[in-house]
Design a protein around this motif. Structure first.
Motif, PDB file in Angstrom:
ATOM      1  N   UNK A 101       0.798  -1.226   0.000  1.00  0.00           N
ATOM      2  CA  UNK A 101       0.000   0.000   0.000  1.00  0.00           C
ATOM      3  C   UNK A 101       0.827   1.269   0.000  1.00  0.00           C
ATOM      4  N   UNK A 102       1.959   1.280   0.722  1.00  0.00           N
ATOM      5  CA  UNK A 102       2.764   2.496   0.835  1.00  0.00           C
ATOM      6  C   UNK A 102       3.975   2.501  -0.089  1.00  0.00           C
TER       7      UNK A 102
ATOM      8  N   UNK B 256       7.176   1.629 -13.078  1.00  0.00           N
ATOM      9  CA  UNK B 256       7.105   1.163 -11.699  1.00  0.00           C
ATOM     10  C   UNK B 256       5.642   0.889 -11.372  1.00  0.00           C
ATOM     11  N   UNK B 257       5.392  -0.187 -10.654  1.00  0.00           N
ATOM     12  CA  UNK B 257       4.047  -0.411 -10.146  1.00  0.00           C
ATOM     13  C   UNK B 257       3.815   0.573  -9.012  1.00  0.00           C
ATOM     14  N   UNK B 258       2.717   1.306  -9.083  1.00  0.00           N
ATOM     15  CA  UNK B 258       2.431   2.298  -8.047  1.00  0.00           C
ATOM     16  C   UNK B 258       2.132   1.618  -6.707  1.00  0.00           C
ATOM     17  N   UNK B 259       2.415   2.297  -5.604  1.00  0.00           N
ATOM     18  CA  UNK B 259       1.990   1.767  -4.303  1.00  0.00           C
ATOM     19  C   UNK B 259       0.475   1.571  -4.256  1.00  0.00           C
ATOM     20  N   UNK B 260       0.036   0.507  -3.586  1.00  0.00           N
ATOM     21  CA  UNK B 260      -1.393   0.255  -3.450  1.00  0.00           C
ATOM     22  C   UNK B 260      -2.068  -0.082  -4.757  1.00  0.00           C
ATOM     23  N   UNK B 261      -1.315  -0.592  -5.719  1.00  0.00           N
ATOM     24  CA  UNK B 261      -1.866  -0.939  -7.032  1.00  0.00           C
ATOM     25  C   UNK B 261      -1.530  -2.384  -7.391  1.00  0.00           C
ATOM     26  N   UNK B 262      -2.296  -2.904  -8.336  1.00  0.00           N
ATOM     27  CA  UNK B 262      -2.068  -4.244  -8.850  1.00  0.00           C
ATOM     28  C   UNK B 262      -2.614  -4.317 -10.274  1.00  0.00           C
TER      29      UNK B 262
ATOM     30  N   UNK C  46       3.275  14.377  -0.444  1.00  0.00           N
ATOM     31  CA  UNK C  46       4.566  13.809  -0.074  1.00  0.00           C
ATOM     32  C   UNK C  46       4.504  12.290   0.065  1.00  0.00           C
ATOM     33  N   UNK C  47       3.413  11.792   0.641  1.00  0.00           N
ATOM     34  CA  UNK C  47       3.304  10.343   0.833  1.00  0.00           C
ATOM     35  C   UNK C  47       3.150   9.613  -0.497  1.00  0.00           C
ATOM     36  N   UNK C  48       2.602  10.290  -1.492  1.00  0.00           N
ATOM     37  CA  UNK C  48       2.431   9.680  -2.802  1.00  0.00           C
ATOM     38  C   UNK C  48       3.663   9.841  -3.695  1.00  0.00           C
ATOM     39  N   UNK C  49       4.495  10.813  -3.412  1.00  0.00           N
ATOM     40  CA  UNK C  49       5.615  11.108  -4.305  1.00  0.00           C
ATOM     41  C   UNK C  49       6.960  11.027  -3.573  1.00  0.00           C
ATOM     42  N   UNK C  50       7.254  11.970  -2.710  1.00  0.00           N
ATOM     43  CA  UNK C  50       8.557  12.058  -2.055  1.00  0.00           C
ATOM     44  C   UNK C  50       8.861  10.827  -1.206  1.00  0.00           C
ATOM     45  N   UNK C  51       7.898  10.386  -0.422  1.00  0.00           N
ATOM     46  CA  UNK C  51       8.121   9.230   0.446  1.00  0.00           C
ATOM     47  C   UNK C  51       8.480   7.999  -0.381  1.00  0.00           C
TER      48      UNK C  51
END
Length: 632
Positions: A141-142, A202-208, A487-492
């Motif tokens: 997820x993250x 890249x597979x995005x976080x929280x994705x499938x 930030x949580x979606x990009x920088x983190x």
């Protein structure tokens, strides 16, 4: 913790070259030095490198389900696997191992793609469904664990834990994606879902997603989880006081399960200190705490780390790093596979190197700043937003736009006089303003740096598009929460977690991140801004609740960060290298840069006219990537 790789021929059932998949897998042997194995079917090859953490002798991968219907390769840890094991066993599923890998397999057989909703942990995995002739790909997820993929012109769908796995394939397209160069010089990394290469992702976080035999185009990534953004769900001060420490302790506790030595990073800051404090309360033996320091006072935090270690009688491992430890530059470019400009990757590499001497698993404090508004930029963003609230954009733009253009960039001046970036941001809306503040090189600086040829290629594209894609999701949130979400979606993901994954796996070290437990994030993101940011000080919510557990000096001292003396390096031991590398033939032939502006940036910095160290480091890491990619 492991490395995974695979080749799926989406159009034909031709045998996959065993030597090819082996060469791809060998590129990530550092991720899993304990074992490596393969699974083959016509048109499919799955590969795995294993770092043994749980069920040391069992759980070999690739792993087939007991019924033979599915096969998995998996990187990560599922912390609730024992509970899932019990639940699935009650439903009639057979288990031949005691680890978490088989749990994912049976979860997929029971719930299909919805299995991801049942998993608590960090993961990137691929499940081959033999009946459907499909490959199901998922990421946590993250975005703690990475996954890269590409569909090649010969019908090979390839994936791996690192980009170097894909580039090993002889049909991989090494053409650079022009827009991601603009993104890189804005953020210092290449944001999801793109890579530096045109046809790799890249597979995005929280994705499938699922790719099926016969499919000739990449499927859309499907989001299965997102950070909660309900502005009406704010926690009360009493709820925070009653629950924060216990919820965080639970997130720490489930990450302490391992059949190998376990410890924690300890920088001397609030976040890692909180993790060490709670670990100490959860185990009888002293915590293995790992710290590095620098032989230059303004970058050294070890005195604060010692306070925490002494308070909890931790087994404290400290190593000092020479202030001129810049020999890692080219190695970092190799590790990250694409341009990556966070210079704290250097001390992170060193602390992982130290930790691996004593433990195989380390907990870290990453994620707390994004979750509880710990960065100083949130305070500045809040001040700007107060002005935006008073003056509409139609008034701000003609007032602050010219000021931002005319005001000099005065890095040497007191902070109160450094107004150029602020003036520029005030002429923009909230999202654009935060994007400007976050930029390593602001748009005007990028346009000076880029060649006319490259600017023509870019056309109207701007890296603000990376933030714009989230506008609809953050509508209704206050400006600080908007910045935290971005930030949580990009920088983190693109910076912090990428940094830690590559630096740790370079040393075959697994790093676990309690602050980014998705249940803790779902709860903690609802801590209101007025409790997180108090009197200009961030993370007040976290600090207040940790007062009984940590020294006051650790909690309320000025934030130092994990940095290196770039400005001094570029005026001293790296000065000649700057001129040689940034004005090299390779940089000129790339077509991206104005050679005049490159020389100007170096001259200004070396002569002390301006501090261009962040821009120069970003350029140096790009040059190192270019040089190594050409040599590959």
């Amino acid at each position: 913790m492991c490395g995974i790789a695979g080749i799926f021929h989406v159009t034909e059932q031709q045998a996959i070259d065993a030597d090819l998949i082996a060469s791809m897998n060998d590129k990530q042997i550092h991720r899993g030095p304990d074992a490596g194995d393969y699974y083959f079917e016509p048109g499919l090859a799955l590969a795995h490198r294993r770092l043994s953490i749980i069920d040391l002798e069992g759980s070999p991968q690739p792993m087939a389900s007991a019924c033979g219907k599915a096969v998995i390769v998996f990187n990560g840890e599922i912390y609730n696997f024992k509970a899932l094991h019990t639940e699935l066993k009650a439903k009639g599923y057979q288990f031949n191992t005691d680890g978490d890998t088989e749990t994912i397999l049976n979860a997929y057989l029971e719930w299909g793609e919805d299995c991801v909703h049942h998993l608590r942990g960090m993961f990137a995995f691929a499940v081959w469904d033999r009946q459907k002739q499909s490959l199901f790909i998922a990421r946590d997820r993250l975005g703690i664990k990475p996954l890269y993929f590409s569909l090649l012109d010969n019908g090979h769908f390839v994936f791996g834990s690192e980009l170097k796995v894909l580039t090993q394939h002889p049909r991989f397209d090494r053409t650079l994606r022009d827009t991601t160069v603009e993104d890189y010089f804005t953020f210092g990394y290449v944001p999801e879902p793109h890579t530096i290469y045109q046809n790799a992702y890249k597979l995005r976080p929280g994705h499938c997603f699922t790719i099926v035999r016969g499919q000739t185009q990449l499927p859309e990534q499907q989001e299965y989880w997102d950070i909660p953004v309900n502005p009406n769900a704010e926690l009360s001060e009493q709820e925070i006081a009653e629950q924060l420490v216990e919820r965080l302790k639970e997130a720490v506790d489930i990450r302490m399960v391992a059949d190998v030595p376990l410890g924690s990073f300890l920088s001397g800051g609030v976040d890692s200190s909180a993790v060490v404090a709670l670990m100490s309360q959860l185990q009888e033996d002293p915590v293995n705490a790992c710290s590095i320091g620098f032989d230059i006072a303004e970058f050294n935090e070890t005195d604060f780390a010692k306070q925490v270690a002494q308070r909890y009688d931790a087994k404290h491992h400290i190593e000092m790093v020479d202030q001129n430890d810049f020999d890692l530059i080219d190695k970092l470019a190799f590790l990250y596979d694409e341009p990556y400009a966070d210079s704290s990757a250097m001390p992170t590499y060193r602390v992982c190197e130290l930790a691996r001497k004593h433990v195989t698993v380390a907990l870290s404090g990453d994620g707390a700043d994004e979750l509880f508004a710990g960065y100083g930029r949130y305070r500045l963003h809040g001040h700007e937003e107060k002005v935006r609230a008073m003056l509409p954009l139609s008034m701000r733009k003609p007032i602050f736009g010219p000021l931002g253009a005319l005001y000099p960039k005065m890095d040497w001046a007191p902070r109160v006089l450094r107004g150029k970036t602020t003036f520029q941001s005030m002429a923009l809306d909230t999202v654009q303003g935060y994007h400007n503040s976050m930029s390593i090189l602001r748009r005007d600086e990028r346009m000076k740096l880029f060649s006319q040829e490259y600017k023509h290629k870019l056309g109207s594209y701007s890296s603000v598009a990376v933030f714009d894609q989230y506008r609809d999701k953050i509508t209704g949130l206050d400006p600080i929460k908007q910045a935290q979400y971005l930030d949580m979606k990009t920088y983190l993901v693109g910076d912090i977690l990428t940094k830690v994954d590559r630096a740790s796996m370079a040393h075959s070290l697994e790093v676990r991140v309690p602050f980014l437990d998705h249940k803790f994030v779902e709860w903690g993101f609802n801590a209101p801004t007025h409790l997180n940011l108090v009197a200009g000080v961030g993370k007040h919510t976290l600090k207040k609740q940790m007062e009984p557990h940590l020294p006051h000096d650790v909690l309320y001292r000025k934030k130092m960060g994990f940095s290196v003396p770039l400005a001094n390096w570029f005026r001293g031991p790296l000065k000649d290298r700057l001129y040689d590398n940034l004005l090299s033939e390779a940089m000129g032939q790339s077509g991206y840069f104005s050679s005049t502006q490159l020389k100007t940036l170096i001259d200004q910095h070396v002569k002390g006219v301006r501090d261009n160290s962040a821009s120069l480091w970003t350029l140096m890491m790009f040059e190192s990537f270019l040089r190594q990619s050409k040599a590959a």
